[in-house]
Design a protein around this motif. Structure first.
Motif, short mmCIF file in Angstrom:
data_model
loop_
_atom_site.label_atom_id
_atom_site.label_comp_id
_atom_site.label_asym_id
_atom_site.label_seq_id
_atom_site.Cartn_x
_atom_site.Cartn_y
_atom_site.Cartn_z
N MET A 1 1.30 -1.16 0.37
CA MET A 1 0.30 0.03 -0.15
C MET A 1 1.02 1.05 0.09
O MET A 1 1.52 1.56 0.82
CB MET A 1 -1.03 0.02 1.00
N GLU A 2 0.34 2.35 -0.80
CA GLU A 2 1.66 3.01 -0.87
C GLU A 2 0.91 4.30 0.14
O GLU A 2 -0.26 4.43 -0.35
CB GLU A 2 1.44 3.66 -2.73
N LYS A 3 1.80 5.34 0.30
CA LYS A 3 1.31 6.72 1.16
C LYS A 3 1.32 7.83 0.38
O LYS A 3 1.89 7.89 0.07
CB LYS A 3 1.80 6.50 2.96
N ILE A 4 -0.08 8.48 0.39
CA ILE A 4 -0.47 9.99 -0.23
C ILE A 4 -0.39 10.92 1.05
O ILE A 4 -1.15 10.32 1.71
CB ILE A 4 -1.10 9.38 -1.10
N ALA A 5 0.75 11.94 1.11
CA ALA A 5 0.58 12.34 1.41
C ALA A 5 -0.22 13.88 1.10
O ALA A 5 0.53 14.37 0.26
CB ALA A 5 1.91 13.19 2.65
N ILE A 6 -0.48 14.78 2.36
CA ILE A 6 -1.70 15.55 1.13
C ILE A 6 -1.00 16.74 2.43
O ILE A 6 -0.88 16.17 3.58
CB ILE A 6 -3.25 15.44 0.76
N THR A 7 -0.95 17.96 1.90
CA THR A 7 -1.38 19.45 2.96
C THR A 7 -1.89 19.82 3.21
O THR A 7 -2.00 20.87 4.25
CB THR A 7 -0.26 19.78 2.67
N THR A 8 -3.31 19.56 2.65
CA THR A 8 -5.07 20.27 3.18
C THR A 8 -5.83 19.51 4.09
O THR A 8 -5.32 18.06 4.84
CB THR A 8 -5.51 20.59 1.72
N ASP A 9 -6.74 19.82 4.57
CA ASP A 9 -7.78 18.93 5.81
C ASP A 9 -8.03 17.82 4.62
O ASP A 9 -8.14 17.02 4.80
CB ASP A 9 -8.73 19.66 6.07
N THR B 1 -13.00 0.25 -11.27
CA THR B 1 -13.76 0.00 -9.79
C THR B 1 -12.78 0.79 -8.33
O THR B 1 -11.56 -0.12 -8.65
CB THR B 1 -13.73 -1.34 -9.59
N ILE B 2 -13.10 1.56 -8.17
CA ILE B 2 -13.07 2.07 -6.87
C ILE B 2 -13.36 1.86 -5.73
O ILE B 2 -15.37 2.38 -5.47
CB ILE B 2 -12.66 3.74 -7.23
N TYR B 3 -12.38 1.76 -4.60
CA TYR B 3 -13.19 1.64 -3.35
C TYR B 3 -12.84 2.76 -2.67
O TYR B 3 -11.04 2.33 -2.20
CB TYR B 3 -12.98 0.17 -2.97
N VAL B 4 -13.47 3.43 -1.88
CA VAL B 4 -12.77 3.97 -0.98
C VAL B 4 -13.26 3.84 0.74
O VAL B 4 -14.62 3.19 1.34
CB VAL B 4 -13.77 5.66 -0.33
N ASN B 5 -12.17 3.28 2.04
CA ASN B 5 -12.27 2.66 2.76
C ASN B 5 -13.66 1.39 2.95
O ASN B 5 -14.12 1.36 3.45
CB ASN B 5 -13.26 3.47 3.45
N ASP B 6 -12.97 0.43 1.54
CA ASP B 6 -13.78 -0.59 1.43
C ASP B 6 -14.87 -0.34 0.82
O ASP B 6 -16.32 -1.28 1.30
CB ASP B 6 -13.70 -1.76 2.20
N PRO C 1 -7.53 12.65 5.82
CA PRO C 1 -5.93 11.61 5.86
C PRO C 1 -6.41 10.29 6.85
O PRO C 1 -7.17 9.82 7.66
CB PRO C 1 -5.44 11.64 7.11
N GLY C 2 -6.20 8.91 6.45
CA GLY C 2 -6.02 7.74 7.33
C GLY C 2 -7.55 6.92 6.00
O GLY C 2 -7.64 5.75 6.42
N ASP C 3 -8.07 7.37 5.11
CA ASP C 3 -9.43 6.72 4.68
C ASP C 3 -8.33 5.79 3.38
O ASP C 3 -6.48 6.28 2.78
CB ASP C 3 -9.31 8.15 3.48
N LYS D 1 -1.30 12.91 6.38
CA LYS D 1 -0.82 13.99 6.43
C LYS D 1 0.03 14.46 6.64
O LYS D 1 1.03 13.80 7.19
CB LYS D 1 -1.98 14.74 8.07
N GLN D 2 0.83 15.99 5.63
CA GLN D 2 1.95 15.47 5.31
C GLN D 2 2.20 16.55 6.63
O GLN D 2 1.70 17.80 7.19
CB GLN D 2 1.92 16.69 4.65
#
Length: 71
Positions: free
Chosen positions: A1-9, A37-42, A54-56, A70-71
């Motif tokens: 699983m790749e982690k993607i950091a964002i700077t916004t909320d 097919t895209i899943y967000v939190n299953d 963050p956490g999704d 979160k960055q």
């Protein structure tokens, strides 16, 4: 699983798809949402305006699995 950091909320699903370089331009987001097919939190998701926090966890079938941080 790749982690993607964002700077916004949060980041929208459409912005996220462009951010991870799945597509060369934002105009192709609609195509990706229709063809993959895209899943967000299953939970299956197809709204490009869906807010991701963050956490999704995001799974795009045949492309990859990602976690928002979160960055």
């Amino acid at each position: 699983m790749e982690k993607i950091a964002i700077t916004t909320d949060y980041i929208t699903l459409g912005q996220f798809i462009k951010f991870i370089d799945v597509i060369p331009s934002g105009g192709m987001v609609k195509y990706i949402l229709q063809e993959y097919t895209i899943y967000v939190n299953d939970v299956e998701e197809s709204r490009r305006g869906k807010k991701l926090y963050p956490g999704d966890k995001i799974l795009i079938k045949s492309i990859g699995e990602y976690r928002i941080t979160k960055q």
